[in-house]
Design an enzyme around this catalytic site. Sequence first.
Site, PDB file in Angstrom:
ATOM      1  N   TRP A 224       0.932  -1.652  -0.064  1.00  0.00           N
ATOM      2  CA  TRP A 224      -0.163  -0.001   0.545  1.00  0.00           C
ATOM      3  C   TRP A 224       1.000   1.487  -0.031  1.00  0.00           C
ATOM      4  O   TRP A 224       0.745   1.942  -0.755  1.00  0.00           O
ATOM      5  CB  TRP A 224      -1.166  -0.121   1.170  1.00  0.00           C
ATOM      6  CG  TRP A 224      -2.223  -1.322   1.310  1.00  0.00           C
ATOM      7  CD1 TRP A 224      -2.413  -2.075   1.377  1.00  0.00           C
ATOM      8  CD2 TRP A 224      -2.844  -0.828  -0.529  1.00  0.00           C
ATOM      9  NE1 TRP A 224      -3.777  -3.037   1.271  1.00  0.00           N
ATOM     10  CE2 TRP A 224      -3.929  -1.807  -0.192  1.00  0.00           C
ATOM     11  CE3 TRP A 224      -3.215  -0.013  -1.562  1.00  0.00           C
ATOM     12  CZ2 TRP A 224      -5.221  -2.380  -0.955  1.00  0.00           C
ATOM     13  CZ3 TRP A 224      -4.207  -0.462  -2.261  1.00  0.00           C
ATOM     14  CH2 TRP A 224      -4.836  -1.225  -2.361  1.00  0.00           C
TER      15      TRP A 224
ATOM     16  N   LYS B  52     -12.268  -2.000   5.849  1.00  0.00           N
ATOM     17  CA  LYS B  52     -11.371  -2.544   7.657  1.00  0.00           C
ATOM     18  C   LYS B  52     -12.426  -3.005   8.859  1.00  0.00           C
ATOM     19  O   LYS B  52     -12.800  -3.896   8.955  1.00  0.00           O
ATOM     20  CB  LYS B  52     -10.349  -2.399   7.137  1.00  0.00           C
ATOM     21  CG  LYS B  52      -9.229  -3.574   5.540  1.00  0.00           C
ATOM     22  CD  LYS B  52      -9.292  -2.040   4.605  1.00  0.00           C
ATOM     23  CE  LYS B  52      -8.694  -2.437   3.284  1.00  0.00           C
ATOM     24  NZ  LYS B  52      -8.119  -1.667   2.742  1.00  0.00           N
TER      25      LYS B  52
ATOM     26  N   ASP C 106      -1.720   6.754   6.337  1.00  0.00           N
ATOM     27  CA  ASP C 106      -2.328   5.834   5.688  1.00  0.00           C
ATOM     28  C   ASP C 106      -3.277   5.151   7.148  1.00  0.00           C
ATOM     29  O   ASP C 106      -2.258   3.692   7.072  1.00  0.00           O
ATOM     30  CB  ASP C 106      -2.342   4.925   4.924  1.00  0.00           C
ATOM     31  CG  ASP C 106      -2.788   4.092   3.813  1.00  0.00           C
ATOM     32  OD1 ASP C 106      -4.226   4.076   4.244  1.00  0.00           O
ATOM     33  OD2 ASP C 106      -3.116   3.408   2.665  1.00  0.00           O
TER      34      ASP C 106
HETATM   35  C1  LIG Z   1      -7.449  -1.485   1.508  1.00  0.00           C
HETATM   36  C2  LIG Z   1      -6.537  -0.017   1.282  1.00  0.00           C
HETATM   37  C3  LIG Z   1      -6.093   0.818   1.105  1.00  0.00           C
HETATM   38  C4  LIG Z   1      -7.023   1.654  -0.272  1.00  0.00           C
HETATM   39  O1  LIG Z   1      -8.687   1.365  -0.502  1.00  0.00           O
HETATM   40  P1  LIG Z   1      -9.691   1.299  -0.832  1.00  0.00           P
HETATM   41  O2  LIG Z   1     -10.664   1.781  -0.783  1.00  0.00           O
HETATM   42  O3  LIG Z   1      -9.952  -0.196  -1.708  1.00  0.00           O
HETATM   43  O4  LIG Z   1      -8.732   2.682  -1.908  1.00  0.00           O
HETATM   44  C5  LIG Z   1      -5.569   1.829   1.064  1.00  0.00           C
HETATM   45  N1  LIG Z   1      -4.340   1.709   2.254  1.00  0.00           N
HETATM   46  C6  LIG Z   1      -4.933   0.436   2.731  1.00  0.00           C
HETATM   47  C7  LIG Z   1      -3.862   0.574   3.999  1.00  0.00           C
HETATM   48  C8  LIG Z   1      -5.011  -0.275   2.408  1.00  0.00           C
HETATM   49  O5  LIG Z   1      -5.617  -1.216   3.329  1.00  0.00           O
END
Ligand SMILES: *Cc1c(COP(=O)(O)O)cnc(C)c1O
Length: 360
Positions: free
Chosen positions: A101, A196, A172
């Site tokens: 990511w 998540k 993030d």
């Molecule tokens: C799932 C995830 C993303 C991407 O999320 P989307 O909503 O699919 O764009 C970005 N960063 C991390 C750490 C993730 O787990």
Amino acid sequence: MSVYNFCAGPAMLPPEVMKKAQKEFIDWQNLGVSVMEISHRSEPFLELAHKSEESLRRLMNISNDYAILFMHGGGRGQFSAVPLNLHQEGKQAVYCQTGTWSFSALDEANKFTQTQKFNIRNDQNSVASVIPVDQWQLPEEASYIHYCTNETVDGIELFDVPKHASAPIVADMSSNILSREIDVNKFDLIYAGAQKNIGPSGLAIVIVKKDLLSRPGLAKPGIFDYALESKQQSMFNTPPTFAWYLAAEVFAWLEANGGVAAMEAHNRDKAALLYDFIDNNDFYQNNIDTSCRSLMNVPFLLKDESLNKAFLTQSQNAGLLALEGHRSVGGMRASIYNAMPKAGVEALVDFMFKFSKEHK
Ligand SMILES: *Cc1c(COP(=O)(O)O)cnc(C)c1O
């Protein structure tokens, strides 16, 4: 048979929340209509919006120095929004690289701003590890420092927060927000796609220090403009109202269940159970250094990979869903976010034990 969903995202939500949402689906707050069918500017929805923000402030102990935004576009939307809002002429944005990511965040930022790739992985003998945060030699000048607190695919989590004398720290937290206690004051911007640990996909939560809102950044779509969204209470356009409603319900569930501190204890307990089992059984392995093993996403390999297919079929038949690892790394992965009960991890460990006996 109980079914446990180990999907990395969109992930399981608390069953209590799902049942409440089902009950209220076509008649919310005795309005005779769904929360999905009313104006975002109506009083009941504005109250939901206000209450959800207050709830998140309590859960994460977020001071009034920060604005909270409910935005569109999930995690990747923020991969674009961050450089668009925080770009500074003549400075580079530093992207700390720990896995899938954070690599993707850098790729996206490269479209908009000057970046500097900052490698902090320190793998040894095929064990993945990260240089301790207090040893990072970050550049003196930067428009901002970006890192990922939990690499969902790789199963790597960073528990310490980097410091910088002048550049804002951007994190993030898509896959570990609200999973353990953090000091929000150590960050300037936190963002998370919701699917998540918070609610349905599409929604993103942004927690941004108000003094950053005066940065002009670059020309950007209105829906990605932090200052504009903050001024408009995240209602520059119609927000994803149903996702927002479910997020509010998840926040309320968290508060009713002891908040983030209780979640952290629950998550540490579940993760320890699974890692201890893997470490003490030579049929399985996890190749992440113990200092940075994720509490949320536990990747593991069968030492005999020819058994992968049988493992996946039989686990699914046993009600243990979505254990296949990400296509880029293979193997298995169990995602054990807040909503996963300990009984789910116990059922997984039981299954793994039996499978190892049967295939010895
Ligand atoms: C799932 C995830 C993303 C991407 O999320 P989307 O909503 O699919 O764009 C970005 N960063 C991390 C750490 C993730 O787990």
